[in-house]
Design an enzyme around this catalytic site. Structure first.
Site, mmCIF file in Angstrom:
data_model
loop_
_atom_site.group_PDB
_atom_site.id
_atom_site.type_symbol
_atom_site.label_atom_id
_atom_site.label_comp_id
_atom_site.label_asym_id
_atom_site.label_seq_id
_atom_site.Cartn_x
_atom_site.Cartn_y
_atom_site.Cartn_z
ATOM 1 N N GLU A 428 42.059 31.179 41.659
ATOM 2 C CA GLU A 428 42.524 32.364 40.937
ATOM 3 C C GLU A 428 43.727 33.001 41.615
ATOM 4 O O GLU A 428 44.181 34.076 41.223
ATOM 5 C CB GLU A 428 41.378 33.370 40.752
ATOM 6 C CG GLU A 428 40.601 33.703 42.008
ATOM 7 C CD GLU A 428 39.365 34.552 41.744
ATOM 8 O OE1 GLU A 428 39.221 35.134 40.659
ATOM 9 O OE2 GLU A 428 38.523 34.636 42.650
ATOM 10 N N ASP A 452 42.106 36.457 36.967
ATOM 11 C CA ASP A 452 42.952 36.799 38.116
ATOM 12 C C ASP A 452 44.157 35.879 38.220
ATOM 13 O O ASP A 452 45.233 36.322 38.606
ATOM 14 C CB ASP A 452 42.130 36.735 39.403
ATOM 15 C CG ASP A 452 41.312 37.995 39.592
ATOM 16 O OD1 ASP A 452 41.885 39.085 39.424
ATOM 17 O OD2 ASP A 452 40.108 37.886 39.871
HETATM 18 C C1 PEP Z 1 38.449 35.447 37.001
HETATM 19 O O1 PEP Z 1 39.191 36.032 37.793
HETATM 20 O O2 PEP Z 1 38.838 34.769 36.038
HETATM 21 C C2 PEP Z 1 36.982 35.550 37.155
HETATM 22 C C3 PEP Z 1 36.157 34.836 36.436
HETATM 23 O O3 PEP Z 1 36.516 36.460 38.049
HETATM 24 P P1 PEP Z 1 36.409 38.033 37.800
HETATM 25 O O4 PEP Z 1 36.739 38.278 36.364
HETATM 26 O O5 PEP Z 1 35.012 38.371 38.169
HETATM 27 O O6 PEP Z 1 37.440 38.530 38.746
HETATM 28 MG MG MG Z 2 38.437 36.808 39.633
#
Ligand code: PEP
Ligand code: MG
Length: 572
Positions: A428, A452
């Site tokens: 990410e 992210d």
């Molecule tokens: C993301 O970043 O795509 C993810 C799944 O994590 P979160 O949304 O919990 O940051």
């Molecule tokens: Mg994330």
């Protein structure tokens, strides 16, 4: 028009049933014949036990085993020997009536459970309250509405709904819920999503404002409750309900099937979950596993740091329900903070001490979580641990080192734990995507966190409306970054999936499948439409689509290509 938060999307038209539980007044009375008073109590307990039998059967039929188990536990509490012996002693020694004795004893249990640190036990206090009400209502002859005997399309309005309120529901007639309190993770919300019924929570003064038998259009998709809709609105609402029903019925055919393309290539679709309470929703949604268990919710929903035992129980519950389960270690920081964990003020929290950066510095916290995961998975085939926000290999190596330290401790203590560990990381951060080949050598799987990855690739805050034009999942630059990661993973034999919101967007998911992702993980509600869509195309079709969009340089033509692809293959 009333407003509230949508806890489960969808449309419903029905008449209001106000569901209120009257207060039960228990005034202490003398009991001159303890034997008779005891008999009154045991009769009520027997009656409650039998009533719960019916509720349990109904829950089993409509919501599956997991929900039915709640009522089995309630039945055990009704017959709990400890409670019984204390109530009996009170009736015999203090000569008080059955209802008062039962209330006094169960009140004590409720106070004890409510005061416990362990979240699991605190939750049991609600169960005892639920049972206490049931028994006292029987003893005092208090009647409350039976939601299992409805005879027209109904929308239930309540202050809040307990498990036993919703379990006996007549699902042929209940079309939606409105409650005055509760959030996305309240029982009502979870239940509604599990049943795919529209629900709105946090609707202030709903009981005072709405009236029994009044007709409403519950539009939980837009967060509106339209009272006494006019003919045109009603017609439109009915049309929406009809379309919704049609789609729901059609998709049910895909519920218990593995996801396969037209030419039989499997692309497992997993659910993202935030707690064990999401398990029934994931099942109902047709998940083939859990691709992202966001463990931070357990921490965020607690006033104190959950201890090892509390964590172990929460993890074990999800491990027991699905295989595989990809469990992500704490992703705190950014917009997710813990009131009980002191953190420095940061200028840019999303670029600061977040996720793995935090847990590597809060080693005890990290170790406790790893211990709970390894012990919680001891009876499973394996445990799949995923580290969030890895930017560089040294962070990954340090995180793995923590796991090794925990294993040494567990061995020394003679504790049983899961030794078949699959390591994974979230991709990410662009640096990790660019360095995917080197990282892939150290892990068994990748999962791309597009939420992210998009914000960090385009330097556009995922919550900031002012820059949302840059937050564009269909931008080919992002797609190429993912393709690069996919290719690097393939070279090293590392599995790769996607667990950001993009995986649950049908159009984007078609591209991701074409890029060759091994699995996609999403909100449960997105699974069945995607499973249906994938069954209509071959792996080659998907690959051709991905190859085509990778050649483009803007989002709009990518979207148009996907639209044309869907039309060509009859995907709705
Ligand atoms: C993301 O970043 O795509 C993810 C799944 O994590 P979160 O949304 O919990 O940051
Ligand atoms: Mg994330």
């Amino acid at each position: 028009m009333l407003k509230g938060k949508s806890a489960s999307n969808g449309h419903a038209v029905g008449t209001i049933v106000l569901y209120e539980k009257p207060d039960i007044n228990v005034e202490e009375e003398a009991c001159n014949d303890p034997e008779k008073c005891l008999k009154t109590l045991t009769d009520a307990l027997d009656q409650a036990y039998n009533d719960l039998d019916k509720v349990r059967e109904k829950a089993l039929e409509s919501m599956g085993e997991e929900h039915a188990e709640i009522f089995e536990a309630h039945q055990q509490m009704v017959k709990d020997p400890e409670i019984m012996s204390q109530v009996k002693a009170m009736i015999e020694n203090d000569k008080v009536d059955a209802a008062s004795a039962y209330k006094r004893v169960t009140d004590q249990f409720i106070t004890i459970f409510e005061g416990m640190d362990d979240e699991y036990f605190r939750g049991r206090a609600a169960d005892i309250k639920d049972i206490q009400y049931r028994i006292l209502a029987l003893l005092k002859g208090v009647e409350y509405k039976d939601l299992s005997a409805l005879d027209e399309p109904t929308i239930i309005v309540a202050h809040d709904l307990a498990p036993s309120d919703t379990a006996g529901l007549d699902l042929d007639y209940v079309k939606g819920f409105i409650t005055e309190v509760g959030g996305m993770t309240s029982h009502t919300a979870i239940m509604a999503r599990a049943l795919s019924l529209p629900a709105m929570v946090g609707v202030k003064d709903a009981i005072k404002t709405l009236e029994d038998n009044e007709l409403v259009y519950l539009n939980a998709t837009d967060g509106d409750i339209v009272r006494n809709p006019d003919d045109a609105t009603l017609e439109k609402a009915k049309q929406r309900v009809k379309e919704q029903e049609k789609i729901k019925a059609r998709l049910q055919a895909y519920k218990d099937k593995p996801t396969k393309t037209k030419d039989g290539i499997a692309i497992p679709l997993y659910a993202n979950v935030g707690s064990d309470q999401d398990v029934p929703i994931a099942r109902e949604g047709g998940a083939e596993g859990v691709g992202l268990y966001r463990t931070e919710f357990l921490f965020m929903n607690s006033d104190t740091m959950p201890d090892e035992e509390t964590q172990r129980k929460a993890y074990e519950a999800v491990f027991k329900a699905f295989h595989p389960v990809i469990v992500r270690t704490l992703d705190i920081g950014g917009d997710k903070s813990l009131p009980y964990l002191e953190q420095d003020e940061e200028m840019n929290p999303f670029l600061g001490k977040r996720a793995i950066r935090l847990t590597l510095q809060e080693k005890e916290l990290f170790k406790t979580q790893i211990r709970a995961l390894l012990i919680g998975a001891k009876d499973q085939e394996d445990v799949r641990i995923m580290f969030p926000m890895i930017a560089r290999k040294d962070e990954l190596m340090s995180a793995k080192e923590v796991v090794h330290e925990v294993i040494t401790d567990l061995k020394n203590e003679g504790e049983k734990y899961q030794s078949n560990i699959h390591y994974g990381i979230m991709i990410e951060i662009p640096a990790a995507a660019l360095n995917a080949q080197s990282l892939a050598k150290e892990v068994d799987f990748f999962s791309i966190g597009t939420n992210d990855l998009i914000q960090y690739t385009y330097a556009a805050d995922r919550m900031n409306e002012n820059v949302s034009y840059l937050y564009e999942p269909f931008d080919p630059t992002l797609l190429r970054l993912m393709k690069h990661t996919r290719d690097a993973a393939s070279e090293e034999g590392t599995e790769i999936g996607v667990c950001g919101e993009m995986a649950g967007d049908l159009d984007a998911a078609l591209i991701l499948s074409g890029l060759g992702m091994d699995e996609l993980s999403m909100s449960p509600g997105s699974i069945l439409p995607l499973r249906e869509a994938l069954s209509k195309v071959s792996k080659e079709d998907l690959k051709a689509l991905a190859d085509e969009v990778l050649k483009l340089d803007e989002a709009q033509p990518v979207k148009e290509k996907v639209k044309a692809f869907k039309e060509k293959h009859g995907i709705e």
